[in-house]
Write a protein that holds these residues in place. Structure first.
Motif, PDB file in Angstrom:
ATOM      1  N   HIS A  24      11.320  -3.410  -9.434  1.00  0.00           N
ATOM      2  CA  HIS A  24      11.590  -2.040  -8.978  1.00  0.00           C
ATOM      3  C   HIS A  24      13.077  -1.733  -8.905  1.00  0.00           C
ATOM      4  N   ASP A  67       2.695   0.582  -0.849  1.00  0.00           N
ATOM      5  CA  ASP A  67       2.367   1.606  -1.843  1.00  0.00           C
ATOM      6  C   ASP A  67       2.351   1.053  -3.270  1.00  0.00           C
ATOM      7  N   LEU A  68       3.396   0.347  -3.679  1.00  0.00           N
ATOM      8  CA  LEU A  68       3.489  -0.168  -5.043  1.00  0.00           C
ATOM      9  C   LEU A  68       3.502  -1.690  -5.095  1.00  0.00           C
ATOM     10  N   CYS A  69       3.771  -2.303  -3.977  1.00  0.00           N
ATOM     11  CA  CYS A  69       3.817  -3.759  -3.871  1.00  0.00           C
ATOM     12  C   CYS A  69       3.687  -4.091  -2.397  1.00  0.00           C
ATOM     13  N   THR A  82       7.827  -7.103  -2.984  1.00  0.00           N
ATOM     14  CA  THR A  82       7.130  -7.679  -4.139  1.00  0.00           C
ATOM     15  C   THR A  82       6.924  -9.179  -3.962  1.00  0.00           C
ATOM     16  N   GLY A 197       0.793  -1.333 -16.159  1.00  0.00           N
ATOM     17  CA  GLY A 197       1.040   0.063 -15.815  1.00  0.00           C
ATOM     18  C   GLY A 197       0.876   0.950 -17.033  1.00  0.00           C
ATOM     19  N   LEU A 205       8.036   7.137 -11.977  1.00  0.00           N
ATOM     20  CA  LEU A 205       8.486   5.994 -11.193  1.00  0.00           C
ATOM     21  C   LEU A 205      10.003   5.850 -11.246  1.00  0.00           C
ATOM     22  N   HIS A 210      11.864   3.583  -8.719  1.00  0.00           N
ATOM     23  CA  HIS A 210      11.012   2.413  -8.849  1.00  0.00           C
ATOM     24  C   HIS A 210      10.898   1.994 -10.314  1.00  0.00           C
TER      25      HIS A 210
END
Length: 318
Positions: A24, A67-69, A82, A197, A205, A210
Motif C-alpha cells: 500500500h 478495510d484492505l488488510c 498488512t 485485485g 486505490l 493505497h
C-alpha cells in the motif's frame, strides 16, 4: 493435528531478515524475526526514523483497521499494517514466540503470498523452549453474520478451515477450499496463493493512497475483460483466489494469541469478518477453553488435552 503440535512452545533459532516494499505504501521496508522467550507470543516492534519503537502484541484486542488488510494499532503513526501473510506463516509453522522488528509502517508484500516468510523461518529453523504450549479449544458454535456474509467457529477434533468465496466476476465465481490445517498442507496448498485485485479498482486505490506498491510481481491482476493479466497465470489452477482468502483467514485467526482446536467456516468473509468472528469467540468464555497436552507426539486427539486455568495465559488481552 499438525501445526507442529509437539506439546512445547517454540521460537526461531536465530534472527533472520527479509526486505521488500509495502503493497500500500510502496515504501522500502525490512523485517527481522528475532528469538523470544517462552510466553512472549508474537510481538511486532516498529522502529521509527528517530529511533523510537512502537511495540504491538499480535492479539485480537490490538486490531485496528481491517478495510484492505489487517492492521495492529489504532493510529497511523503507531501501527503496523498488512500483517496477515506473515502471521499465517508464523501460525501454520507452529512458531509461538518471536519478536518481529520492522523498519516501516507495513510488512513487505514480497511476492504477495506467504512463501517468503515460510522460507525465512525454515531457513533458521525452530527450537523448543521446553514450556508447554496452550491452545484455545472451541466448545460450542459461535457465528456472526453481516449482509450476505457469515463466519463461524465450530467444535472439531483438529484445526480445520472451510472458506468459500462468491464473486460476480465470472473468472472467480463461487469457490471453496476446505481441509485440516497442518504445516505441510499450508505449505503445499495455501502458502503460494497471492493477493489479487481488479484493474478497474487500481485508480481509485491509488487516489486514496493505497496499493502504491502493487504490481504484477506481487499481485494477481484481473483485467476488465475478466482475464488474468499476469504472464505466468495462476499458481493454483482456477482457485488461487479462494486459497489466498483461506491464507488470509489463517493469518487473521492467528491473532487469537494461540493455536485453536476447532473448525472455522466462512462465506464471503474477509479481514473485517475474520476479526469480528474472533472477537465474538473470545468475548464468550463459554465458547472455548484453554487446554494443553502432556503428550509430546506428532498427533494428539482432543481427548488427550486437559483444561488449564486461563488468566496467566490470556492471549486475547492487551
Amino acid at each position: 493435528m499438525g501445526l507442529g503440535l509437539l506439546g512445547f512452545q517454540t521460537t526461531v533459532s536465530r534472527p533472520v531478515t527479509l526486505s521488500g516494499i509495502g503493497v500500500h505504501s510502496g515504501a522500502d521496508v525490512s523485517i527481522t524475526f528475532n528469538p523470544a522467550e517462552a510466553g512472549t507470543g508474537v510481538i511486532f516492534q516498529r522502529v521509527h526514523d528517530n529511533g523510537d519503537v512502537t511495540e504491538l502484541k499480535a492479539v485480537s484486542s490490538q486490531v485496528g483497521n481491517t478495510d484492505l488488510c489487517t492492521v495492529l494499532g489504532f493510529s497511523a503513526a503507531h501501527s503496523v499494517a498488512t500483517i496477515e501473510h506473515v502471521m499465517a506463516a508464523v501460525y501454520a509453522l507452529g512458531l509461538d514466540n518471536v519478536v518481529i522488528e520492522v523498519t516501516g509502517a507495513e510488512m513487505p508484500i514480497m511476492d504477495g503470498s506467504s512463501v517468503p516468510f515460510v522460507e525465512a523461518i525454515e531457513q533458521v529453523g525452530l527450537v523448543s523452549l521446553g514450556v508447554k504450549r496452550r491452545y484455545i479449544r472451541i466448545t460450542k458454535p459461535v457465528r456472526i453474520e453481516h449482509g450476505g456474509s457469515w463466519c463461524e467457529f465450530r467444535p472439531y477434533d483438529g484445526t480445520r478451515f472451510e472458506v468459500e468465496i462468491d464473486f460476480e466476476c465470472p473468472l472467480i465465481g463461487r469457490q471453496k477450499w476446505e481441509g485440516d490445517l497442518t504445516a505441510t498442507v499450508f505449505k503445499t496448498e495455501l502458502s503460494r496463493a497471492r493477493t489479487f485485485g481488479f484493474m478497474r479498482d487500481v485508480e481509485r486505490l491509488w487516489a486514496s493512497g493505497h496499493a502504491l506498491g502493487s504490481s504484477l510481481e506481487n499481485s494477481v491482476v484481473i483485467s476488465d475483460d475478466n482475464t488474468v493479466i499476469n504472464v505466468e497465470g495462476l499458481r493454483y489452477t482456477k482457485d488461487e483466489f479462494v486459497r489466498h482468502k483461506t491464507l488470509d483467514a489463517v493469518g487473521d485467526l492467528a491473532l487469537a494469541g494461540a493455536q485453536f482446536i476447532g473448525c472455522y467456516r466462512s462465506y464471503r468473509g474477509g479481514h473485517k469478518m475474520n476479526a469480528n468472528a474472533l472477537k465474538a469467540l473470545l468475548s464468550d468464555p463459554t465458547a472455548y477453553e484453554v487446554v494443553e497436552t502432556s503428550t509430546p507426539r506428532q498427533r494428539v486427539t482432543v481427548r488427550e488435552f486437559i483444561a488449564v486455568s486461563a488468566p496467566e495465559f490470556a492471549p486475547w488481552s492487551a
